[in-house]
Design an enzyme around this catalytic site. Sequence first.
Site, mmCIF file in Angstrom:
data_model
loop_
_atom_site.group_PDB
_atom_site.id
_atom_site.type_symbol
_atom_site.label_atom_id
_atom_site.label_comp_id
_atom_site.label_asym_id
_atom_site.label_seq_id
_atom_site.Cartn_x
_atom_site.Cartn_y
_atom_site.Cartn_z
ATOM 1 N N ARG A 2 0.869 -1.118 0.003
ATOM 2 C CA ARG A 2 -0.029 0.089 -0.050
ATOM 3 C C ARG A 2 0.674 1.270 -0.002
ATOM 4 O O ARG A 2 0.228 2.417 -0.108
ATOM 5 C CB ARG A 2 -0.813 0.056 1.194
ATOM 6 C CG ARG A 2 -2.309 -0.930 1.058
ATOM 7 C CD ARG A 2 -2.814 -0.954 2.181
ATOM 8 N NE ARG A 2 -2.346 -1.883 3.007
ATOM 9 C CZ ARG A 2 -2.826 -2.100 4.526
ATOM 10 N NH1 ARG A 2 -3.764 -1.327 4.731
ATOM 11 N NH2 ARG A 2 -2.341 -2.957 5.471
ATOM 12 N N ASN B 37 37.625 36.810 4.699
ATOM 13 C CA ASN B 37 36.635 37.544 4.393
ATOM 14 C C ASN B 37 36.418 37.140 3.016
ATOM 15 O O ASN B 37 37.011 37.351 2.250
ATOM 16 C CB ASN B 37 36.601 39.178 4.605
ATOM 17 C CG ASN B 37 35.127 39.742 4.099
ATOM 18 O OD1 ASN B 37 34.354 39.993 5.099
ATOM 19 N ND2 ASN B 37 35.161 40.004 2.894
HETATM 20 CA CA CA Z 1 -0.259 -3.578 9.690
#
Ligand code: CA
Length: 454
Positions: free
Chosen positions: A18, A363
């Site tokens: 997923r 600088n």
């Molecule tokens: Ca799960």
Amino acid sequence: MKARTCLAIVLAAGEGTRMRSAVPKVLHAIAGRTLLAHVLAAIGETGVTATAVVVGPEQEDVAAEARRVLLQAECFVQRARRGTADAVLAAKSAIERRPDDILIVYGDTPLIRPATLMRLRAALAAGAAVAVLGFRPADPAGYGRLVVKNGKLVAIREDADAGASERKLGLCNGGLMALSGAHALAILERIGDGNRKGEFYLTDAVEIARSMKLDAVAIEVEEDDVRGINTKGQLAEAEAVAQGRLRKAALDSGVTLVAPETVFLCADTKFGKDVVVEPYVVFGDKVTVEDGAVIHSFSHLAGAQVGKGASVGPFARLRPGTRIGEGARIGNFVEVKEAAIGAGAKANHLSYIGDASVGANANIGAGAITCNYDGSDKHRTTIGEGAFVGSNSALVAPVEIGAGAYIGSGSVITKNVPADALALARGRQVIKEGMASRLRGLKSLGKNKARSRD
Ligand code: CA
Ligand code: UD1
């Protein structure tokens, strides 16, 4: 009393379908650290004596991450995804060593805190054979339900297998469990796959333990502790929780975050005392900010060490390998990479300093840059103490600028400059009196011609 031994088993064999990603789920990151690394870090503070990580076949990258985080992690491969109990049994040889406690943690539960894991261990020490973390989600759908009778946990019913009345139970299985090492194998080997999904459910351990006249308990915790990640949306939610915790820890330790909700931290960001972070700052991994330093708005730091009292930004970018010395100043639109900036040095505007070392109190003028890359190789630039690099100079590496040297603005420096020398390397200025208006005259003549053609 002898300290109890503890085996932690991290289940990380899932595919994480997923997440819709080519990257295994537990290798996704929150707060600059993989989910797996978060889990292993929490386990590491729980007094475990051994850690097993169960990975899927062809997940060598997951095993490699486990070993990177924890050298002594033992990795086991679950050949086929036959359920959570089957995954735990992939680490059977570690269970057979009979630790006192076994902690089972899902690799996709990165917000688990050591104190919460300790509560599981404490339940075992108090005599339970099985201890489970429960929580009350706003929507219990999808979770296993904890069936509690007379204060005792009697079963966990998976959502797919639950009856209507069981579905109404609000207390859900967080997925983290502790098993007594003495009984773990006997319990695990009795788990079958006679359920809707045909999987070996770890959650069946509760009913089996009860049938063996052993005790099981549920411990209720906050949802954040057991928040599991299955989707990119949940990954973002977990990131928000992790950021909230890191900001609070920074504030509690005395860092001034002017607008905490706009500052993004990593799990390994380190701050000294009296550090101020203005709104909208992003910390990538491996950043240390020492006492009294100020990080101004819209700066992005990663792999950088900012010394005491230094000032960074607004709009600064510090990339890996940056060391900013005490009291140094890195101003707006300055990028630093793989470079050490000496104490009190300044690069206040529009600069790129890469593969370089800049001496104390040097600088670097506006627009000055190191040309560190010749198209195939990187080269170093060394700038001595107190040197002055004029605006818009290009230092073509490899090159050394001696201490106290002065580079006239607009120079393209290709050869070393000795200490205290003045170097000018730019085109000579040409003056042609009255030429400007003549040029303008020529231009308007051209335009009139073009118009007359129309
Ligand atoms: Ca799960
Ligand atoms: C599980 C619990 C459920 C609980 C929920 C909490 C079971 C049977 N159910 O359900 O009660 O409410 O977590 O989030 O345990 N894994 C493997 N190998 C496998 C199967 C799973 O390593 O064969 C790993 C997964 O990578 C994951 C973890 O085990 O890290 C949990 O598996 P998952 O399928 O997500 O279980 P849930 O259905 O969420």
